[in-house]
Every structure is written in structure tokens, then in C-alpha cells.
Design an enzyme around this catalytic site. Sequence first.
Site, mmCIF file in Angstrom:
data_model
loop_
_atom_site.group_PDB
_atom_site.id
_atom_site.type_symbol
_atom_site.label_atom_id
_atom_site.label_comp_id
_atom_site.label_asym_id
_atom_site.label_seq_id
_atom_site.Cartn_x
_atom_site.Cartn_y
_atom_site.Cartn_z
ATOM 1 N N TYR A 54 0.914 -1.153 -0.252
ATOM 2 C CA TYR A 54 -0.103 -0.025 -0.126
ATOM 3 C C TYR A 54 1.005 1.208 0.063
ATOM 4 O O TYR A 54 1.286 1.597 0.831
ATOM 5 C CB TYR A 54 -1.161 0.049 1.217
ATOM 6 C CG TYR A 54 -1.870 -1.212 1.394
ATOM 7 C CD1 TYR A 54 -2.324 -2.043 0.351
ATOM 8 C CD2 TYR A 54 -2.345 -1.583 2.744
ATOM 9 C CE1 TYR A 54 -3.145 -3.016 0.301
ATOM 10 C CE2 TYR A 54 -3.245 -2.782 2.827
ATOM 11 C CZ TYR A 54 -3.448 -3.332 1.601
ATOM 12 O OH TYR A 54 -4.255 -4.604 1.823
ATOM 13 N N HIS A 139 0.581 -12.502 1.640
ATOM 14 C CA HIS A 139 -0.292 -11.362 0.818
ATOM 15 C C HIS A 139 -0.310 -11.948 -0.734
ATOM 16 O O HIS A 139 0.637 -11.673 -1.470
ATOM 17 C CB HIS A 139 0.243 -10.120 1.029
ATOM 18 C CG HIS A 139 -0.577 -8.899 0.427
ATOM 19 N ND1 HIS A 139 -0.212 -7.630 0.325
ATOM 20 C CD2 HIS A 139 -1.955 -8.886 0.190
ATOM 21 C CE1 HIS A 139 -1.240 -6.712 0.026
ATOM 22 N NE2 HIS A 139 -2.344 -7.627 -0.344
#
Length: 323
Positions: A54, A139
Site C-alpha cells: 500500500y 499477501h
Amino acid sequence: MTALGRSGVGTGPLGFGAAGIGNLYTPLSDEQAHEAVRAAWERGIRYFDTAPHYGLGLSERRLGAALRGHDRSRYTVSTKVGRLLEPVDGPAGDDLANGFAVPATHRRVWDFSADGVRRGLEASLARLGLDRVDVVYLHDPDDHAGQAFREGYPALEELRAQGVVGAIGAGMNQTEMLTRFVRDTDVDVVLCAGRYTLLDQSAADELLPEAAARGVSVVIGGAFNSGLLADPAPGSTYDYARAPRQLLERALRLKEVAGRHGVTLRAAALAFCSAHPAVTTVLAGARSAAEVHDCADQFATPVPAAFWQEARDLGLLPGAGPS
């Protein structure tokens, strides 16, 4: 607070998804990001989820800075491993191709090896300014299943056994591999993004029943399918791309039904996710204090049974879900 799986890590029903404060789509200032986290704290939110992906680490840095000064025992932080951030030489434009309005100062390198997991976690702790995180997810190992199961997951299990982290899991935008994690490993929690919403209930087929049967917690992300269910309109995004016309029309019809029953589509979207017994927490992605307050307000709004019934009668929802 509810424990994640069999771990001692606690979480509440509503969490803060920190992709937005990593400049998802458009930039915001450090102060705006800090105000969003501050608003989440004011509304009683104590679970904060971030990732190196992010904003090339920006989300982690901002989240850690915003939480500094709070009693560490009073909140839960999760981050993710599998993408290492490596510096690039010289200016390289921006990172908008990956969805983040930040300078492309680093490149993402997929690495689900045991060493990559440890290096990734160490780098995340440095960016967060913390000596520990409570939850670590693998992830998006979609294209790296072999390494993730063979090396990444055992590394997380070892870190949990050593007490370095409290709970471990995987976070993905699909259900098939998450179901495999639930069945074949000893994860505490899985983070399922966008696959249990008003527009996509694929997680209800296998993932949610398997998690419930095995005592694995489920955290739901992407309750608004990246924007379409927040405020459907031409140009709205669905799964981080322009929403197909058919889905836009369905979302608009659901919005009309919600309005007839005195609630917003956002309230219905959040209520749908949280109603399943396997779901421990719904993550609300927010990039401003106003969005945080709105999500908290909508989450607290009761959605009448008549809404669910009408939505089913019109063929807008399957039989499963709230009643």
C-alpha cells in the site's frame, strides 16, 4: 474483543483498512491520513490492517506514526508479507500503474521464501516503528502457491511458535486458495477481500463454511468492492477497475431498495458482510476522518429484515445471508 481463531489476538467487529492512507488512487497529506486514523480511534476501532504494497510502504509509515503514543496493548495491527520493497536507482515516475499515487522509489519483488517472510516482516516493523505486529498475512500468493505453502507458511508458523507474532494467515481476493489454507494449514485467520459482498457471495460456497467448521476466523475486506457499493454511479470502480454495466445496474437497484427501507446501500453492504457467523471483523477502507465516521455510522445502522426479503424477491441477492 473477539479472539482470532485459537490465538490470543483480539479484534472488534469493525476494523480500519489502511490502503487508502497509502495514497490509493489519489494523494492525501500526512495530516489527512493521521486524522483518519485518529477518527477511527475515536469511534472505538482498535484493529488496523496495512501492507508494504500500500503506497510502497507509505501506509505502514503513516499508520505507525498515527498510532504512536497510544498504549500498545490496546490495539491490534496486521501487516502482510510476500512483496519485498527494493529501492530503484534514480527517478522512475509514479506508482499509479499499481494503484497508488506515490513516487516509484521502490519496486515490489515477490518473495514467499522463509527468508523473504522474515526480511519482509523486519522491514515492516521498521516502517511502522513497532517492535511487534499482532497478525501477519501471506499477501496475494495466487501465482506463488508452491513457495507460499512450502516455505512462507512454515516460516509464519515458526514466528508464531516463537511468540514473534500472535496470529498468522493469508489475505487474498479469491476463495479457492484461502479455502486450501483453512483446510491444509493451522492458520488462525484468513482475510478475504471482495468475495463476500452484496455483489459477490463466492466465499459462502466453501470458504466460510470450512472456516466456521475449523474455528478459523474470517476478516472481510472490500465490503464495497473497491467503490461500487459505496456510491454506485457511472465510472465507479469494481475490484479496482471500471465497473461493468451489469454490475452497476444491479448496485443501483440495490441502492433503490435500500432507500425504500430507510437505509443506505453502504449500511446494507457492511451489514451483509458482518452477519455471517464465520466473520469476525469487517475492514472499512477509509482515507479521511469523514469517511471513517460515515463507515462507523453506517455499520451501527440496523438494516430491516424487509430489505433483505425484497432484495431476494427481486433476484438481487441469493437465499444465503441476513434475514
